[in-house]
Design a protein around this motif. Structure first.
Motif: not given
Length: 408
Positions: A107-109, A339-342, A115-119, A42-44
């Protein structure tokens, strides 16, 4: 999602006596390995992904996870299931399914927030185009309800909805199994085949297509685990024969050569036979036959090769055992970390140093979390006798560590 304390031998092995309360740690070890593999996949885009099981055979950790979960249900409900108590079992299974739904919502939210924060922080709007997020953001009025009603799944957040749906059919499987194990398997196989041939699956509402993991297909593997484990718990034995061993070993070897050698073009030759893709393809959504046979062949070898079986039998304090014992909490934590890793890999352009470092740290954090949960579990167990000695009613320990299905 797996074994229970009064554990039993899963293969030819006999069921433990009522007085033997020792846990069969092989299931915890396998579950722990599956969770670690899922996290890595899950961290491709990092080097560890190249050495996970999906690169060496038709099936991957998801198939192992579902089969082991079916075994868990057989351990938790199989031997003591009675038709008269069907409604009680149904309520327990529904409660577990709701727990899985809540875990999926977390996990979804969390994924959306990350992803919103990272963007926003790193000025990388491209993050919002990843893993099916944009479909939600461009139509929030329909997107949020779709997430809540499981009509839309964020990428890499699709195992728990399928598993929750499988829990809802547990009472039906157990009822059929009580009448006849062969009946349960026949009905399950028929549903799997029909779903694959006619492409029957829950549909997405925001984008085209189906759920990534179709529960109508994956229920067959789940049912095999339930029926097999219930049979063993009731004193039966799984079939053992040198020819079956040879066939399993040959199929696993063929799968290895096929995948490592990248002979996927040979799939066209299979397709030319005119059989449905569910029988000749390698589709994960509908759990095509080559994938199904691969995970079953692996399981058969693990069960029947003493050296492999013994290798998996670890002490209850072994790190992998502790890791696997707290599966749901670890899965949720692992998904959020992945998801953090992605996000980190995206903003670092999939740096080949950052990626592996993050994966190692992520696994270490999950082990630390598992030991924290184990410590809480042991403290909770130690407190109960003291309360009982004082004549007090012990307060039930909340499932903050998401104990195995057996404890529900």
């Amino acid at each position: 999602m797996l074994s229970r304390p009064d554990t039993h031998h899963v293969g030819k092995a006999s069921v433990a006596t009522a007085g033997n309360r020792k846990r069969d740690t092989r299931l915890d070890v396998l579950r722990g390995l599956a969770l670690i593999t899922i996290f890595i996949n899950h961290v491709p885009g990092q080097i560890f992904e190249a050495v996970t099981t999906k690169n060496f055979g038709f099936s991957d950790a998801a198939e192992a996870f579902v089969l082991i979960s079916g075994i868990a249900v057989g351990l938790a409900y199989g031997a003591r299931f009675e038709v008269a108590s069907w409604l009680v079992t149904a309520k327990k299974a529904a409660k577990r399914a709701f727990t899985l739904y809540l875990a999926h919502m977390i996990t979804t939210f969390m994924t959306l927030a990350l992803f919103l924060t990272g963007a926003w922080i790193f000025h990388r709007p491209g993050l919002l185009c990843e893993i099916n997020i944009l479909a939600v953001l461009t139509n929030l009025q329909a997107g949020i309800p779709s997430l809540l009603l499981l009509g839309h799944q964020i990428g890499y957040n699709n195992i728990l909805p399928m598993y929750g749906a499988l829990m809802l059919i547990v009472p039906i499987v157990l009822l059929l199994n009580a009448r006849s194990p062969l009946l349960a398997l026949a009905v399950s196989a028929s549903v799997w085949l029909a779903a694959g041939i006619f492409e029957i699956a829950p549909h997405n509402t925001l984008i085209e297509g189906y759920w990534f993991l179709n529960p109508l297909s994956w229920q067959f593997l789940f049912t095999i685990g339930i029926v097999g484990m219930t049979h063993v718990r009731n004193g039966g034995k799984l079939p053992t024969h040198p020819l079956l061993m040879l066939l399993s070993a040959c199929y696993v070897a063929l799968s290895f050569v096929w995948v490592v050698g990248q002979y996927w073009a040979l799939g066209n030759a299979l397709a030319s036979l005119g059989l449905p893709p569910v029988l000749t393809g390698f589709d994960k959504t509908f759990l095509s036959l080559p994938r199904l046979l691969h995970v079953l062949a692996l399981a058969y070898l693990v069960i029947n090769i003493p050296a492999l079986s013994q290798l998996l039998r670890r002490s209850e304090n072994n790190p992998l055992v502790v890791f696997g014992r707290h599966s749901l909490n670890i899965f949720v934590a692992g998904t959020i970390l992945a998801m953090v890793g992605q996000v980190i890999l995206y903003i670092n352009n999939r740096d080949q140093i950052v990626g592996p470092i993050f994966v190692v740290l992520g696994i270490a954090l999950q082990f630390a979390y598992a030991y924290h949960l184990e410590r809480k579990r042991k403290l909770g167990r130690a407190d109960r006798p003291q309360l009982a000695h004082r004549g007090m009613q012990p307060v039930p320990v909340r499932a903050s560590h998401m104990q195995d299905m057996k404890r529900k």
